[in-house]
Each structure stands twice: as structure tokens, then as C-alpha cells.
Design a protein around this motif. Structure first.
Motif, PDB file in Angstrom:
ATOM      1  N   ALA A 208       3.547   0.917  11.688  1.00 22.57           N
ATOM      2  CA  ALA A 208       3.446   1.102  10.233  1.00 22.57           C
ATOM      3  C   ALA A 208       3.920   2.488   9.848  1.00 22.57           C
ATOM      4  CB  ALA A 208       1.992   0.910   9.787  1.00 22.57           C
TER       5      ALA A 208
ATOM      6  N   ASP B 241       1.775  -6.100   8.360  1.00 23.80           N
ATOM      7  CA  ASP B 241       2.597  -4.954   7.976  1.00 23.80           C
ATOM      8  C   ASP B 241       1.856  -4.058   6.995  1.00 23.80           C
ATOM      9  OD1 ASP B 241       4.805  -5.700   9.524  1.00 23.80           O
ATOM     10  OD2 ASP B 241       5.580  -7.007   7.941  1.00 23.80           O
ATOM     11  N   HIS B 242       2.198  -2.790   7.019  1.00 24.54           N
ATOM     12  CA  HIS B 242       1.579  -1.820   6.118  1.00 24.54           C
ATOM     13  C   HIS B 242       1.785  -2.248   4.670  1.00 24.54           C
ATOM     14  CE1 HIS B 242       0.946   2.150   4.150  1.00 24.54           C
ATOM     15  NE2 HIS B 242       0.120   2.330   5.158  1.00 24.54           N
TER      16      HIS B 242
ATOM     17  N   PRO C 156       2.089  -6.139  13.899  1.00 25.82           N
ATOM     18  CA  PRO C 156       3.500  -6.055  13.501  1.00 25.82           C
ATOM     19  C   PRO C 156       4.358  -5.596  14.667  1.00 25.82           C
ATOM     20  CG  PRO C 156       2.282  -4.202  12.623  1.00 25.82           C
ATOM     21  CD  PRO C 156       1.265  -5.115  13.239  1.00 25.82           C
TER      22      PRO C 156
ATOM     23  N   ARG D 104       6.880  -3.566  14.427  1.00 25.57           N
ATOM     24  CA  ARG D 104       7.222  -2.165  14.247  1.00 25.57           C
ATOM     25  C   ARG D 104       5.996  -1.383  13.799  1.00 25.57           C
ATOM     26  NH1 ARG D 104      12.047  -2.245  10.074  1.00 25.57           N
ATOM     27  NH2 ARG D 104      10.579  -3.695   9.104  1.00 25.57           N
TER      28      ARG D 104
END
Length: 267
Positions: free
Chosen positions: A83, A24-25, A79, A81
Motif C-alpha cells: 500500500a 488495496d489501500h 494485495p 503490491r
């Protein structure tokens, strides 16, 4: 018939499974082989880009057991979703505020010497000035600056900042600026004969701004030396079109404009 596991490694020699963690970011991890530690800024098909605390970027393959998270070995995976994008920035380098409405104009003002100066300030600092409610006005020279300041009637809640071209010791501009003594007025300047010179030559695509003999109109002399058409208005529009951010301006101008904005907006 019996089925056999193709992996003939004895169970006690097989590596224990490790958790899979979405890249994730802003997730901070350490790359196991190199020790490079940074936050995730980009994740692509099978690579991840980390940014360390100095802003340095490095790209690593997302291999099994390739990273440490809080000291524990993990496998980074893509991820689920996308980022979030990083905050965009204004031309001056400030963090942009999407959808922000312009503030009602302050009583304070910033005066600059000419139209080109005003257009350049708007080009780079326009978004910031609207959020701060600072209006920029231009003067036709500063010969009458003391009278202009007196007419403005500066006060603690209506400060005045003035940007002057060619403000160097011994110049006419420096003598005029010295006559302005109000604590609610700040007069600063850059060393260039004209604000054109505050644009980096590399941004305009020239090796340097030419030297123009004394007594000759500087802008016309520049056009002649660079073999541009002797149309200073068109030349300025060409120069201005090359300015996309603060990176295209010389530090001597950047610092002075930031100083004026801080002065006018100070509580």
C-alpha cells in the motif's frame, strides 16, 4: 479405486463461491459481522485495518466471506503490491509537499517580539512559511511598534502581521497595539507573559508553569522554581527540543499564528 471428496456436505447446501478482492489501500468495505464500514489503511499477514469517516480504526481478520463490497459478499486477500504511504504532514499539521522549493519571499512579513518567539514559530510553521514565502522577523519588545509599522509602510500587497506576548486587556502591550490602525496590519497576541508558557507543560515534563512573583524576571524565576540552572538560554533550548509539532503548543498560540499567516498570504 474410486476417490471420494472428503466434504460430505450436499452440493445444494454448500455456500456459493465469492470473489476474492485485494485489500488495496483506500478500498471501502463493510465488515459483515459488525457492520463497521471504512477504508483500508493497513493490511498485514491475516488482518486488515479499516478507518471510518470519523477517523476511528478497527482491525479485523481477513476471513472468507468476511466483508461486503458495494453490498456484495467478498473475501479480502492481501494485495499484490504494498500500500502507498499516506501523505506525511508538517509540524503544523499541514500536508507536506515533498521536494517543494521555497517561494520567493513576499513583501509582507510577520513580526514577533523576540528570538525565542521566532525560533518557536520556525520550529512548527517553518515548512509552511517557506512554501508561502513568508519571512518572520523578531523585535526587541514592542515599545516602538507604531514607529516600526510606519517604517515598514504596509500596503495591500505588503501586509504586516505582528504577534505580541501578554496581549490582554489593560496591559501595556494592549495600549501600544491599539495605536496601530492600518487596515494592512494585524496585531494579535497570546495571554502568556512569555512564549515559554505557550509550550504545554506536559510536553516539557512538568505539571505546570510556576507562578513567578511580580517584579522578578520571569524566565529566571521559572528556572529557580523548577530547579533548573539559571541559564535562560540553555533552559529555552531544552524547552524547544521538546516541541515536535503543533500538538505541543497551547491553542491560544496556535490560532494566533495561523491567523497571521492567513492575513499575510491573503490575495
Amino acid at each position: 479405486m474410486r476417490s471420494y471428496n472428503p466434504d460430505l456436505t450436499p452440493p445444494w447446501k454448500r455456500p456459493s463461491p465469492v470473489p476474492e478482492v485485494p485489500a488495496d489501500h483506500d478500498l471501502v468495505v463493510e465488515e459483515a459481522a459488525t457492520g463497521f464500514c471504512g477504508a483500508v489503511v493497513r493490511c498485514e499477514a491475516d488482518t486488515v485495518t479499516l478507518e471510518d469517516r470519523f477517523g476511528k480504526h478497527r482491525v479485523f481478520p481477513m476471513e472468507p466471506r468476511g466483508f461486503l463490497l458495494e453490498g456484495r459478499v467478498v473475501t479480502l486477500v492481501r494485495p499484490s503490491r504494498p500500500a502507498p504511504s499516506r501523505p506525511s504532514r508538517t509540524a503544523s499539521g499541514s500536508i507536506a509537499v515533498p521536494g517543494a522549493r521555497a517561494r520567493v519571499a513576499r513583501a509582507g512579513r510577520i513580526y514577533v517580539e523576540g528570538r525565542h518567539d521566532a525560533e518557536l514559530v520556525e520550529r512548527v510553521w517553518g515548512d509552511d512559511l517557506r512554501i508561502e514565502g513568508v519571512v518572520v522577523e523578531y523585535l526587541e519588545g514592542i515599545d516602538d511598534l507604531p514607529a516600526i509599522v510606519a517604517e515598514f509602510a504596509p500596503a495591500p500587497d505588503a501586509r504586516l502581521g505582528v504577534l505580541v506576548d501578554h496581549l490582554v486587556p489593560g496591559s501595556k502591550e494592549s495600549r501600544i497595539a491599539a495605536r496601530v490602525t492600518s487596515p494592512d496590519v494585524l496585531v494579535v497576541g497570546h495571554p502568556y507573559i512569555d512564549v515559554w508558557e505557550a509550550v504545554k507543560p506536559s510536553s516539557v515534563g512538568i505539571p505546570a508553569w510556576p507562578a513567578v512573583p511580580r517584579g522578578q524576571d520571569w524566565k529566571t524565576g521559572v528556572c529557580r522554581a523548577l530547579r533548573w540552572p539559571e541559564n535562560t538560554g540553555a533552559a529555552w533550548q531544552h524547552i524547544l527540543s521538546k516541541v515536535t509539532s503543533y500538538k505541543d503548543l497551547e491553542p491560544e498560540l496556535l490560532g494566533r499564528v495561523e491567523e497571521l499567516i492567513d492575513f499575510v498570504t491573503a490575495p
